[in-house]
Design an enzyme around this catalytic site. Structure first.
Site, mmCIF file in Angstrom:
data_model
loop_
_atom_site.group_PDB
_atom_site.id
_atom_site.type_symbol
_atom_site.label_atom_id
_atom_site.label_comp_id
_atom_site.label_asym_id
_atom_site.label_seq_id
_atom_site.Cartn_x
_atom_site.Cartn_y
_atom_site.Cartn_z
ATOM 1 N N LEU A 32 0.809 -1.221 0.000
ATOM 2 C CA LEU A 32 0.000 0.000 0.000
ATOM 3 C C LEU A 32 0.841 1.268 0.000
ATOM 4 O O LEU A 32 0.438 2.287 -0.543
ATOM 5 C CB LEU A 32 -0.933 0.015 1.213
ATOM 6 C CG LEU A 32 -2.008 -1.075 1.269
ATOM 7 C CD1 LEU A 32 -2.729 -1.040 2.598
ATOM 8 C CD2 LEU A 32 -3.004 -0.911 0.125
ATOM 9 N N VAL B 152 3.843 -0.546 4.394
ATOM 10 C CA VAL B 152 2.483 -0.960 4.750
ATOM 11 C C VAL B 152 1.916 -1.860 3.657
ATOM 12 O O VAL B 152 2.007 -1.550 2.471
ATOM 13 C CB VAL B 152 1.564 0.267 4.941
ATOM 14 C CG1 VAL B 152 0.160 -0.176 5.339
ATOM 15 C CG2 VAL B 152 2.140 1.181 6.019
ATOM 16 N N ASP C 13 1.026 15.278 14.563
ATOM 17 C CA ASP C 13 1.327 15.131 13.136
ATOM 18 C C ASP C 13 0.030 15.070 12.338
ATOM 19 O O ASP C 13 -0.136 14.213 11.474
ATOM 20 C CB ASP C 13 2.178 13.878 12.902
ATOM 21 C CG ASP C 13 2.826 13.877 11.517
ATOM 22 O OD1 ASP C 13 2.965 14.973 10.922
ATOM 23 O OD2 ASP C 13 3.194 12.794 11.025
#
Length: 436
Positions: free
Chosen positions: A107, A115, A222
């Site tokens: 991904l 990922v 973040d």
């Protein structure tokens, strides 16, 4: 010496030896039990393994186990493992094991993790596997340890769920619920700004998740569209807690971090490390405007100086009168910045004027002076959300807002309300689903 004396002495020695032998056997058993417990605790702490495997099981000292239930350990040739299952005995996939998950597709890839979309062999559900590469000389990245430890204790419908943790010599894998896409990709699919009702639902869920973590003294630190996951039903989930609770922010920013600059508040850009929940609330304001307007609020293209100039152009160059203490911040040099007067937000982003109370709420987020920024909990009660069904404020932490009657995503221009899964082709840092 009478003959009875040596016999009596020998009898006492034998009795003493039996007593000592029994004592050593008892001590040995207790020491083994103690060591096993210590090793278990050390392994659980060092390897960040899930405690779910120990739940519901009573660990007893060896001397309380009936004789017929004890494991008979044979002394045989080297390499024999008395706890190893016989070769012919079938084994089923378990949590905490690398072979319990099947990788389906990649991904995204970040600076220290990759990922994958995966599938659990335990229950057949889709998962997101965040595989963190371990360096022998550096050990486990602290950001990974922090992310795992925080997420294990956070249970909320608007925070990504951590299912499992797998530790091997080469990798640390965090197993998350699979979420189809993120807000960045969703906005890319619908350029020009999102449907006003959908903006409201996404913002409400973002504030709901933030209020939950802020009440637990956790900062995300973040916030950006890439770290807000969107499910196929419209649920928004906070993800990527690798920087959460950090105490300072590096003053020097490299070119590959320029995107994160867009959502960083002016106080941090000017070198302040004295911040609290107001740090996240600036990012909320930037994301709110981006969802409505369809473009980033402050897209700095060069460096911190350029980012600050873009902020001051709209909100005005700060002075001690409106921002007490600004002149004492490490990177504030009055001669560096052009003096701008503050504007109405709708002059910079005209679509704020099309939605009731949107401009006023955005202005409460985008305050240069940190202490003037609205909190997540207070923002949830702002007039901007007054048209939502009343029951939405009564939901339990793990209940999604879409269980409330009348709450649903609206059709975006030229598309269905279903959010389609899409591979992250830009290779941005991610941590779950498309971006965890």
């Amino acid at each position: 010496m009478p003959a009875s004396k040596p016999a009596e002495k020998i009898g006492k020695m034998k009795k003493l030896r039996r007593t000592l032998s029994e004592s050593f056997r008892s001590i040995g058993k207790n020491c083994l039990y103690f060591c096993l417990n210590c090793m278990t605790k050390i392994c659980l702490k060092d390897n960040l393994m899930s405690t779910r495997s120990l739940q519901g099981k009573d660990v007893k000292p060896l001397d309380t186990i009936p004789e017929d239930k004890k494991v008979k350990v044979q002394r045989t040739q080297s390499g024999f493992d008395p706890f190893e299952k016989p070769a012919g005995q079938p084994t089923s996939p378990k949590f905490g094991k690398a072979d319990s998950y099947e990788k389906l597709e990649k991904l995204g890839e970040g600076s220290y993790a990759t990922v994958y979309k995966g599938k659990s062999k335990v229950n057949g559900k889709l998962v997101a596997l965040k595989v963190i590469r371990l360096q022998e000389e550096e050990g486990t990245p602290f950001t990974a340890i922090r992310e795992a430890s925080l997420l294990k204790g956070l249970k909320h419908s608007n925070i990504v769920l951590l299912h499992d943790i797998i530790h091997t010599k080469e990798t640390l894998t965090l197993v998350f619920e699979y979420v189809h896409t993120d807000l960045c990709q969703y906005m890319d699919r619908h350029p020009g700004g999102l449907h006003p009702d959908n903006v409201k639902l996404f913002l409400y869920q973002l504030l709901r998740g933030l209020s939950y973590i802020h009440q637990r003294y956790i900062l995300h630190r973040d916030l950006k569209p890439q770290n807000l996951l969107i499910s196929d039903t419209g649920e928004l989930k906070l993800a990527d807690f690798g920087l959460a609770r950090a105490k300072s922010v590096p003053s020097h920013t490299y070119s590959n971090e320029v995107v994160t600059l867009w959502y960083r508040p002016p106080d941090v850009l000017l070198g302040s490390t004295d911040y609290s929940t107001c740090l996240d609330m600036w990012g909320v304001g930037c994301i709110f405007i981006e969802m409505i307007q369809g473009v980033a609020a402050f897209p700095g293209m060069k460096d911190i100086q350029d980012q600050l100039e873009r902020i001051f152009l709209v909100l005005g160059t700060p002075s001690e009168d409106i921002w007490p203490g600004v002149h004492s911040l490490p990177h504030f040099k009055p001669d560096r910045f052009t003096v701008y007067s503050a504007k109405k937000l709708r002059q910079a982003w005209n679509k704020l004027g099309y939605v009731d109370h949107a401009e006023e709420l955005a202005s409460r987020f985008l305050q240069c002076f940190p202490k003037n920024r609205i909190s997540a909990q207070a923002a949830l009660n702002h007039e901007y959300f007054s048209h939502l069904p009343p029951r939405i404020w009564e939901l339990q932490d793990m209940s999604t807002i879409f269980t409330v009657a009348g709450v649903k995503l609206q059709t975006e221009s030229g598309d269905s309300i279903q959010v389609c899964a899409r591979r992250n082709s830009q290779g941005k840092d991610s941590t779950s689903g498309s971006k965890h």
